[in-house]
Design a protein around this motif. Structure first.
Motif, PDB file in Angstrom:
ATOM      1  N   PHE A 191      26.157 -12.689  -7.238  1.00  0.00           N
ATOM      2  CA  PHE A 191      26.454 -11.845  -6.124  1.00  0.00           C
ATOM      3  C   PHE A 191      26.182 -10.540  -6.749  1.00  0.00           C
ATOM      4  O   PHE A 191      26.141 -10.079  -7.646  1.00  0.00           O
ATOM      5  N   THR A 192      25.721  -9.671  -5.632  1.00  0.00           N
ATOM      6  CA  THR A 192      25.149  -8.545  -5.905  1.00  0.00           C
ATOM      7  C   THR A 192      26.283  -7.429  -6.048  1.00  0.00           C
ATOM      8  O   THR A 192      27.326  -7.716  -5.776  1.00  0.00           O
ATOM      9  N   GLU A 193      25.905  -6.178  -6.454  1.00  0.00           N
ATOM     10  CA  GLU A 193      26.892  -5.131  -6.501  1.00  0.00           C
ATOM     11  C   GLU A 193      27.654  -4.879  -5.162  1.00  0.00           C
ATOM     12  O   GLU A 193      28.697  -4.350  -5.216  1.00  0.00           O
ATOM     13  N   GLU A 194      27.093  -5.218  -4.283  1.00  0.00           N
ATOM     14  CA  GLU A 194      27.768  -5.216  -2.875  1.00  0.00           C
ATOM     15  C   GLU A 194      28.517  -6.275  -2.618  1.00  0.00           C
ATOM     16  O   GLU A 194      29.305  -6.163  -1.385  1.00  0.00           O
ATOM     17  N   GLY A 195      28.403  -7.324  -3.348  1.00  0.00           N
ATOM     18  CA  GLY A 195      29.167  -8.577  -2.922  1.00  0.00           C
ATOM     19  C   GLY A 195      28.705  -9.723  -2.239  1.00  0.00           C
ATOM     20  O   GLY A 195      29.069 -10.530  -1.665  1.00  0.00           O
ATOM     21  N   HIS A 196      27.378  -9.488  -1.937  1.00  0.00           N
ATOM     22  CA  HIS A 196      26.528 -10.400  -1.107  1.00  0.00           C
ATOM     23  C   HIS A 196      25.939 -11.451  -1.970  1.00  0.00           C
ATOM     24  O   HIS A 196      25.439 -11.525  -3.053  1.00  0.00           O
ATOM     25  N   PRO A 197      26.148 -12.887  -1.499  1.00  0.00           N
ATOM     26  CA  PRO A 197      25.473 -13.876  -2.301  1.00  0.00           C
ATOM     27  C   PRO A 197      24.091 -13.914  -2.037  1.00  0.00           C
ATOM     28  O   PRO A 197      23.369 -13.690  -1.313  1.00  0.00           O
ATOM     29  N   GLU A 198      23.565 -14.430  -3.315  1.00  0.00           N
ATOM     30  CA  GLU A 198      22.037 -14.395  -3.349  1.00  0.00           C
ATOM     31  C   GLU A 198      21.934 -15.967  -3.827  1.00  0.00           C
ATOM     32  O   GLU A 198      22.363 -16.470  -4.949  1.00  0.00           O
ATOM     33  N   THR A 250      35.654  -6.944 -14.604  1.00  0.00           N
ATOM     34  CA  THR A 250      35.595  -5.445 -14.732  1.00  0.00           C
ATOM     35  C   THR A 250      35.188  -4.653 -13.276  1.00  0.00           C
ATOM     36  O   THR A 250      34.225  -5.072 -12.519  1.00  0.00           O
ATOM     37  N   SER A 251      36.140  -3.962 -12.787  1.00  0.00           N
ATOM     38  CA  SER A 251      36.101  -3.554 -11.358  1.00  0.00           C
ATOM     39  C   SER A 251      34.966  -2.280 -11.238  1.00  0.00           C
ATOM     40  O   SER A 251      34.414  -1.870 -10.468  1.00  0.00           O
ATOM     41  N   LYS A 252      34.567  -1.527 -12.602  1.00  0.00           N
ATOM     42  CA  LYS A 252      33.766  -0.707 -12.631  1.00  0.00           C
ATOM     43  C   LYS A 252      32.139  -1.147 -12.647  1.00  0.00           C
ATOM     44  O   LYS A 252      31.298  -0.286 -12.525  1.00  0.00           O
ATOM     45  N   GLN A 253      32.092  -2.755 -12.942  1.00  0.00           N
ATOM     46  CA  GLN A 253      30.774  -3.072 -12.744  1.00  0.00           C
ATOM     47  C   GLN A 253      30.750  -3.916 -11.844  1.00  0.00           C
ATOM     48  O   GLN A 253      30.900  -5.406 -12.352  1.00  0.00           O
ATOM     49  N   PRO A 254      30.543  -3.856 -10.636  1.00  0.00           N
ATOM     50  CA  PRO A 254      30.683  -5.141  -9.530  1.00  0.00           C
ATOM     51  C   PRO A 254      29.439  -5.910  -9.609  1.00  0.00           C
ATOM     52  O   PRO A 254      28.422  -5.573 -10.357  1.00  0.00           O
ATOM     53  N   GLY A 255      29.477  -7.010  -9.010  1.00  0.00           N
ATOM     54  CA  GLY A 255      28.339  -8.018  -9.094  1.00  0.00           C
ATOM     55  C   GLY A 255      28.535  -8.922 -10.251  1.00  0.00           C
ATOM     56  O   GLY A 255      29.474  -8.657 -11.019  1.00  0.00           O
TER      57      GLY A 255
END
Length: 415
Positions: free
Chosen positions: A190-197, A254-259
């Motif tokens: 998952f990317t920082e925007e929450g999109h799956p790859e 950790t919410s500070k480091q999405p993805g």
């Protein structure tokens, strides 16, 4: 830092036949909130084990050469099903209902016979499957990697004839890619925007990121080249022909480091942790790594990387590259790690060449990093108060070491 690992409970199961590494999986197959173990062999036998019972809870036979198994919401109805794919191309789907009886009942020991809820013939020689939303549309897909270096993505389709009202259900292919190298495994990160790859492992410690075509752009009559090849710059380069495994979606809590992180291992012993195409750390071991999983063994919400070699050497590595290793007593035919049982305990599962499967249940480590008694005592609230009473208000670590040694073992003459 290497340290030994101990396990709380070992369950020994009998299951004969040859097992592919991707034909053993832990998952909630009956949607009772507890996790079961599903395993299939090359003789076409499928068995599901539940709880502490040594006998299969459910079983099925004569399916064909089972190459891979998966658990997930293929029907997109909010419930899991079990999928068993054979080398001949048969995709068998089992919609299993939870039993109301106890785990220790006679019915459980008997091993109820299963029949597929649905089966469909797909292209032959599938070797790895993945049941997840791989394109970010909110619907779960069934993605299959084949021995001819092709990846196909299928989606469950329900169509009703407006005239006869007859309903037709089947898996339809929505994407197809032809890759350059043999495929090791499939995973979603998952990317920082929450999109799956969708990531696909390639030989030599490399991988590709798949891209999806939409609508009129999609042409299933030809092989798509919709992927980006990723070459990682590592000081420890893998053999370019070494088979590779990849696992993504590793939680950082950790919410500070999405993805999420993803990890890569190769048969020649190279292990990497990666974030956004950048290697965070690499580790070289002297064992052939063939299976790669993720599991939170410390209970802190961060998933450790777990990998296993053919000779049973098992590594647990955290995000800071601290390592715990464990030597399983036999050579390993297949390995998986995940949650198991009613309480969903962290577990390791080893399938051997001697028709045995071992579940190591309730694995709990206080931490992966090494520690010492001085650090442990510093965290106790009353330690400094006790030290003050004996005149060690500002004790040097050497003094503390000698004190703790004397308390534990008595006096020792160092001269």
């Amino acid at each position: 830092m290497w340290r030994n690992v101990s396990f709380v409970e070992r369950i020994e199961l009998d299951f004969s036949g040859n097992i592919f590494n991707h034909a053993i999986v832990l998952g909630d197959v009956d949607n009772d909130q507890g996790h079961e173990l599903a395993v299939g062999n090359t003789d076409g036998d499928l068995a599901i084990f539940k709880g502490s019972s040594k006998s299969p809870w459910k079983r099925c036979s004569s399916l064909g050469m089972i190459t891979c198994i998966g658990v997930g919401d293929v029907f997109n109805k909010g419930k899991n099903v079990l999928v068993a794919l054979t080398a001949e191309g048969w995709c068998n789907i089992f919609d299993i209902k939870a039993d109301s009886s106890s785990e220790t009942s006679k019915d459980l020991e008997a091993g109820d016979h299963l029949a597929p809820t649905f089966n469909q013939h797909l292209p032959a020689n599938g070797k790895v499957l993945l049941i997840e939303d791989v394109d970010g549309d909110g619907k779960v897909e069934l993605t299959v990697a084949y021995s001819d270096r092709v990846v196909r993505c299928f989606r469950w389709s329900t169509v009703q004839d407006p005239e006869t009202e007859e309903v037709t259900n089947n898996l339809i292919q929505i994407q197809k890619w032809q890759l350059a190298g043999q495929i090791g495994s499939l995973t979603v990160n998952f990317t920082e925007e929450g999109h799956p790859e969708l990531l696909v492992a390639q030989p030599g410690g490399e991988y590709v990121t798949m891209t999806f075509k939409q609508g009129s752009e999609l042409d299933l009559s030809s092989d798509s080249e919709g992927y980006n090849e990723e070459v990682l710059k590592s000081d420890q380069r893998a053999n370019q022909s070494a088979s590779t495994e990849i696992i993504g979606g590793i939680s950082r809590q950790t919410s500070k480091q999405p993805g999420t992180y993803y990890a890569i291992c190769t048969l020649d012993g190279n292990l990497l942790l990666v974030e956004k195409k950048q290697i965070l750390w690499s580790l070289q071991v002297d064992h052939q790594l063939f299976s790669l999983k993720k599991l939170d063994v410390t209970g802190n919400g961060k998933e450790e990387v777990v990998c296993c070699s053919w000779d049973g050497q098992t590594y647990i590595v955290n995000h800071n590259r601290a390592v715990v290793r464990y030597q399983f007593q036999e050579s390993v035919a297949a390995f998986t790690a995940g949650l198991y049982g009613v309480d969903n305990n962290p577990s390791f599962v080893y399938a051997t060449y001697n028709n045995k499967i071992y579940i190591y249940n309730s694995i709990q480590l206080p931490q992966v990093e090494s520690t010492n008694l001085i650090e442990v005592m510093e965290k106790r609230e009353n330690t400094q108060e006790l030290l003050d009473k004996i005149g060690l208000q500002d004790a040097h670590p050497t003094q503390l070491r000698d004190l703790y040694h004397w308390l534990l073992y008595g006096w020792r003459d160092y001269t």
